[in-house]
Design an enzyme around this catalytic site. Sequence first.
Site, mmCIF file in Angstrom:
data_model
loop_
_atom_site.group_PDB
_atom_site.id
_atom_site.type_symbol
_atom_site.label_atom_id
_atom_site.label_comp_id
_atom_site.label_asym_id
_atom_site.label_seq_id
_atom_site.Cartn_x
_atom_site.Cartn_y
_atom_site.Cartn_z
ATOM 1 N N THR A 39 68.681 -47.603 -52.052
ATOM 2 C CA THR A 39 67.982 -46.712 -51.075
ATOM 3 C C THR A 39 66.722 -47.644 -50.260
ATOM 4 O O THR A 39 65.934 -48.176 -51.146
ATOM 5 C CB THR A 39 67.772 -45.564 -51.404
ATOM 6 O OG1 THR A 39 66.676 -45.609 -52.454
ATOM 7 C CG2 THR A 39 68.703 -44.643 -51.980
ATOM 8 N N GLY A 65 63.146 -41.838 -60.233
ATOM 9 C CA GLY A 65 62.289 -40.792 -60.628
ATOM 10 C C GLY A 65 62.804 -39.707 -60.300
ATOM 11 O O GLY A 65 63.961 -39.353 -60.061
ATOM 12 N N ASP A 66 62.020 -38.320 -60.535
ATOM 13 C CA ASP A 66 62.515 -36.934 -59.788
ATOM 14 C C ASP A 66 62.836 -37.135 -58.753
ATOM 15 O O ASP A 66 64.010 -36.482 -58.190
ATOM 16 C CB ASP A 66 61.323 -36.146 -60.544
ATOM 17 C CG ASP A 66 60.902 -35.938 -61.934
ATOM 18 O OD1 ASP A 66 62.049 -35.950 -62.838
ATOM 19 O OD2 ASP A 66 59.759 -36.318 -62.272
ATOM 20 N N GLY A 67 62.221 -38.007 -57.800
ATOM 21 C CA GLY A 67 62.837 -37.592 -56.396
ATOM 22 C C GLY A 67 63.900 -38.303 -56.194
ATOM 23 O O GLY A 67 64.721 -37.579 -55.025
ATOM 24 N N LEU A 69 66.350 -38.525 -58.085
ATOM 25 C CA LEU A 69 67.359 -37.518 -58.924
ATOM 26 C C LEU A 69 67.556 -36.257 -57.758
ATOM 27 O O LEU A 69 68.785 -35.754 -57.623
ATOM 28 C CB LEU A 69 66.855 -36.843 -60.038
ATOM 29 C CG LEU A 69 67.479 -35.764 -60.959
ATOM 30 C CD1 LEU A 69 69.016 -36.341 -61.110
ATOM 31 C CD2 LEU A 69 66.803 -35.334 -62.130
ATOM 32 N N THR A 96 57.699 -42.930 -61.895
ATOM 33 C CA THR A 96 56.375 -43.025 -62.647
ATOM 34 C C THR A 96 56.287 -42.118 -64.013
ATOM 35 O O THR A 96 55.658 -42.699 -64.799
ATOM 36 C CB THR A 96 55.436 -42.733 -61.532
ATOM 37 O OG1 THR A 96 55.436 -43.671 -60.490
ATOM 38 C CG2 THR A 96 53.959 -42.789 -61.899
ATOM 39 N N ASP A 222 71.013 -21.531 -67.464
ATOM 40 C CA ASP A 222 70.860 -20.166 -67.678
ATOM 41 C C ASP A 222 70.957 -19.044 -66.305
ATOM 42 O O ASP A 222 70.669 -17.804 -66.499
ATOM 43 C CB ASP A 222 69.585 -19.585 -68.620
ATOM 44 C CG ASP A 222 68.176 -20.071 -67.951
ATOM 45 O OD1 ASP A 222 68.231 -20.663 -66.557
ATOM 46 O OD2 ASP A 222 67.163 -19.800 -68.386
ATOM 47 N N LEU A 224 68.667 -18.735 -64.313
ATOM 48 C CA LEU A 224 67.337 -18.140 -63.998
ATOM 49 C C LEU A 224 66.370 -19.303 -63.592
ATOM 50 O O LEU A 224 66.563 -20.180 -64.249
ATOM 51 C CB LEU A 224 66.783 -17.246 -65.098
ATOM 52 C CG LEU A 224 67.611 -15.929 -65.515
ATOM 53 C CD1 LEU A 224 67.247 -15.387 -67.049
ATOM 54 C CD2 LEU A 224 67.576 -14.949 -64.726
ATOM 55 N N GLU A 280 58.763 -33.746 -52.989
ATOM 56 C CA GLU A 280 58.922 -33.353 -51.443
ATOM 57 C C GLU A 280 58.056 -32.080 -51.117
ATOM 58 O O GLU A 280 58.279 -31.197 -51.706
ATOM 59 C CB GLU A 280 60.431 -32.929 -51.077
ATOM 60 C CG GLU A 280 60.677 -32.688 -49.561
ATOM 61 C CD GLU A 280 61.949 -31.821 -49.238
ATOM 62 O OE1 GLU A 280 62.225 -31.555 -48.153
ATOM 63 O OE2 GLU A 280 62.686 -31.557 -50.257
#
Length: 310
Positions: A39, A65-67, A69, A96, A222, A224, A280
Amino acid sequence: MTAPRWRLVLNGKSAGDDALRAAVAAMRARGITLDVRVTWEGGDAERYVAEAIQEGVDVIIAAGGDGTLSEVATTLAHREEAADALPSLGLVPMGTANDFATAAALPTQPLSAFELIQARPPHLVDLLRLDAHGTPHWAANLASGGFGTQVTIETHEGLKKLLGGLAYFITGISKLGRIEPISARIEGPEFSWEGAFIALGIGNGRQAGGGQALCPDARIDDGLLDLTIVPELSGEVAATFGTMLTEGKHAALDRVAIRAQLPRIEIEAPQPFVLNLDGEPVTSTRFHIECVPRRLRMHLPADCPMLGDS
């Protein structure tokens, strides 16, 4: 027997990683058809995922990272197909802080992460969906507001590269003297709270911002969302931070936090504020947030703490 087909969607910041390159070569040597897409700008992940689905790829792997994913998970979630009709999702942690990967106990080394994907069947997991101004936003991990969000947004990219997760801690310490509470009304089924908060976590996952475990009991299967509100502390600040130093930050959070588990949450504030969804930022005075159950299939460890049967 047809060889498994994998597609690696790699954050361009990690394109030169030697361990990842070696791991890709090792999996190819084991008979996996593994193609790499890097990307570079907005929209790349969406295009690569659509391409992979059209070509019949079995597994799409987010490397970052989380972004990264959430970017890949979001693109899959936007599709009309049911989870079972979509490629499964894997993660090679290369960000990071890697908050989702840390909480899920995913391997940190690329080859071990690939071997997990090969060995473990995918598990159906939930996603978080946030609507603001009529626009949907998705996250695999966590939505956060207040103190932790400002730390994440304001931490310099160069500092992240140099210090990793420690960069968030340094930025956080620098902000302690200027925490500005946010006033809001937060509601859900059989739940209502109104006041000023300094930190807010709405978790599909457990932590964000380089290790802030705002939703320490959250599970991703779950149906929730785990809500954590840290209200304005006023006179309790000294005692709370004293607890943090002597007993650890989780004990301090437990001392002041308001918690609930809800399928959906409505937030309304008199002034616009920012919720951070895995990197984001979304700004609004009104947010509708819900858990979308069993939206994707993801490869996770057998002992993943965020699974209900773990």
